[in-house]
Design a protein around this motif. Structure first.
Motif, PDB file in Angstrom:
ATOM      1  N   GLU A   1      22.848  50.763   0.634  1.00  0.00           N
ATOM      2  CA  GLU A   1      24.054  50.655  -0.189  1.00  0.00           C
ATOM      3  C   GLU A   1      24.381  51.995  -0.831  1.00  0.00           C
ATOM      4  OE1 GLU A   1      26.096  47.718  -3.454  1.00  0.00           O
ATOM      5  OE2 GLU A   1      23.904  47.789  -3.363  1.00  0.00           O
ATOM      6  N   ALA A   2      23.356  52.669  -1.361  1.00  0.00           N
ATOM      7  CA  ALA A   2      23.574  53.971  -1.989  1.00  0.00           C
ATOM      8  C   ALA A   2      24.120  54.978  -0.989  1.00  0.00           C
ATOM      9  CB  ALA A   2      22.271  54.482  -2.604  1.00  0.00           C
TER      10      ALA A   2
ATOM     11  N   ASP B   1      27.772  53.870   0.054  1.00  0.00           N
ATOM     12  CA  ASP B   1      28.696  54.124  -1.055  1.00  0.00           C
ATOM     13  C   ASP B   1      28.995  55.613  -1.168  1.00  0.00           C
ATOM     14  OD1 ASP B   1      28.771  51.441  -1.605  1.00  0.00           O
ATOM     15  OD2 ASP B   1      27.590  51.551  -3.454  1.00  0.00           O
TER      16      ASP B   1
ATOM     17  N   TYR C   1      23.868  43.463   0.880  1.00  0.00           N
ATOM     18  CA  TYR C   1      24.142  43.971  -0.470  1.00  0.00           C
ATOM     19  C   TYR C   1      25.646  43.963  -0.777  1.00  0.00           C
ATOM     20  CZ  TYR C   1      24.561  47.977   2.649  1.00  0.00           C
ATOM     21  OH  TYR C   1      24.888  48.794   3.696  1.00  0.00           O
ATOM     22  N   ARG C   2      25.969  44.084  -2.080  1.00  0.00           N
ATOM     23  CA  ARG C   2      27.347  43.956  -2.554  1.00  0.00           C
ATOM     24  C   ARG C   2      28.306  44.916  -1.859  1.00  0.00           C
ATOM     25  NH1 ARG C   2      30.758  46.737  -4.783  1.00  0.00           N
ATOM     26  NH2 ARG C   2      29.234  48.408  -4.973  1.00  0.00           N
TER      27      ARG C   2
ATOM     28  N   GLY D   1      18.117  47.294   1.352  1.00  0.00           N
ATOM     29  CA  GLY D   1      19.524  47.108   1.039  1.00  0.00           C
ATOM     30  C   GLY D   1      20.017  48.079  -0.004  1.00  0.00           C
ATOM     31  N   ALA D   2      19.234  48.287  -1.049  1.00  0.00           N
ATOM     32  CA  ALA D   2      19.641  49.212  -2.110  1.00  0.00           C
ATOM     33  C   ALA D   2      19.749  50.639  -1.583  1.00  0.00           C
ATOM     34  CB  ALA D   2      18.647  49.146  -3.267  1.00  0.00           C
ATOM     35  N   LEU D   3      18.818  51.017  -0.714  1.00  0.00           N
ATOM     36  CA  LEU D   3      18.854  52.365  -0.146  1.00  0.00           C
ATOM     37  C   LEU D   3      20.081  52.562   0.733  1.00  0.00           C
ATOM     38  CD1 LEU D   3      15.085  52.791   0.833  1.00  0.00           C
ATOM     39  CD2 LEU D   3      16.287  53.892  -1.069  1.00  0.00           C
TER      40      LEU D   3
ATOM     41  N   ASP E   1      13.236  48.203  -1.087  1.00  0.00           N
ATOM     42  CA  ASP E   1      14.510  47.495  -1.048  1.00  0.00           C
ATOM     43  C   ASP E   1      15.445  48.251  -0.111  1.00  0.00           C
ATOM     44  OD1 ASP E   1      16.920  46.241  -1.434  1.00  0.00           O
ATOM     45  OD2 ASP E   1      16.742  46.122  -3.616  1.00  0.00           O
TER      46      ASP E   1
END
Length: 252
Positions: free
Chosen positions: A80-81, A84, A135-136, A76-78, A74
């Motif tokens: 995003e982290a 952020d 991603y968000r 996007g998750a990577l 994923d």
């Protein structure tokens, strides 16, 4: 893979992280994302570091994540982290964009406090063309930093924005014509930030971001204001102002 992992250099109160895969427009591999997060943890744990510069080698800043690196990952998750974490970084963050910035790398740049770039720079996010849903955190940064309509131009219509448009919409804080000018302007900003009083500088960054997110901790804000008001740095700043000299801040 062509190139090397991102490098971290510490110079007094300044940290420099350099992306080092220029033959691939500094594309990020999974291990690079892990390295960047670890480097940021190291910086956050070093109270003497007040300013962080992110830069890339070669003609481009970063082409985002290698989405074909590992099937099922994923991306996007990577990203995003990582973004952020970058937005929440304790030091003031500056990014120098000397060329293309693509995909998730645009969000990493948006997570920085200041963005400088060249007129030849360009940004492009191919998510919708690839079938990727952004991603968000990235959606939120796009809307809060650039506004809803600019976010739609880049993320939905897949438009390519070049240096002047990046400046006009707020993606860039400053635009320079030549690489030497970008280098000089970046160094000038770094020096300017490093000359500020640390307690006030870093405290205001933290609370400005919280206000922008709508989750200001009023008690924490008042505590930081009280700490700055009682600090030796405030006394030094007032004295230096009166005596028309450069203040010598100690961060306490």
């Amino acid at each position: 893979m062509s190139g090397h992992a991102p490098t971290l250099e510490l110079e007094g109160s300044l940290a420099r992280i350099t992306l080092r895969r220029p033959r691939l427009a500094n594309r990020l591999e999974i291990e690079d994302l892990q390295t960047l997060r670890e480097q940021l943890r190291q910086i956050n744990a070093s109270p003497e570091i007040r300013v962080l510069l992110l830069q890339g080698e070669g003609r481009h800043f970063c082409s985002g994540f290698n989405i074909g690196a590992v099937p099922g990952v994923d991306a996007g998750a990577l990203f995003e982290a990582l973004s952020d974490d970058w937005e929440a970084a304790r030091p003031i963050t500056v990014v120098a964009i000397q060329g293309g910035v693509y995909g998730g790398a645009t969000d990493l740049a948006l997570a920085c406090d200041f963005r400088l770039g060249l007129a030849r720079s360009e940004m492009f996010v191919p998510a919708a063309r690839l079938g990727l849903h952004f991603y968000r955190g990235g959606l939120q940064r796009y809307v809060s930093r650039l506004g809803l309509q600019q976010a739609k131009r880049v993320l939905l219509a897949g438009e390519t924005l070049r240096g002047p448009e990046m400046l006009a919409c707020g993606f860039l804080d400053r635009m320079l014509e030549e690489p030497a000018e970008l280098e000089a302007a970046t160094q000038q900003l770094l020096d300017q930030l490093l000359a500020m009083a640390p307690l006030a500088l870093l405290g205001m960054k933290k609370h400005l971001n919280a206000i922008a997110r709508g989750d200001l901790d009023r008690q924490a804000l008042q505590a930081d204001i009280a700490q700055a008001n009682a600090s030796a740095d405030l006394a030094e700043g007032v004295a230096a102002w009166s005596e028309r000299r450069t203040p010598r801040f100690m961060g306490r």
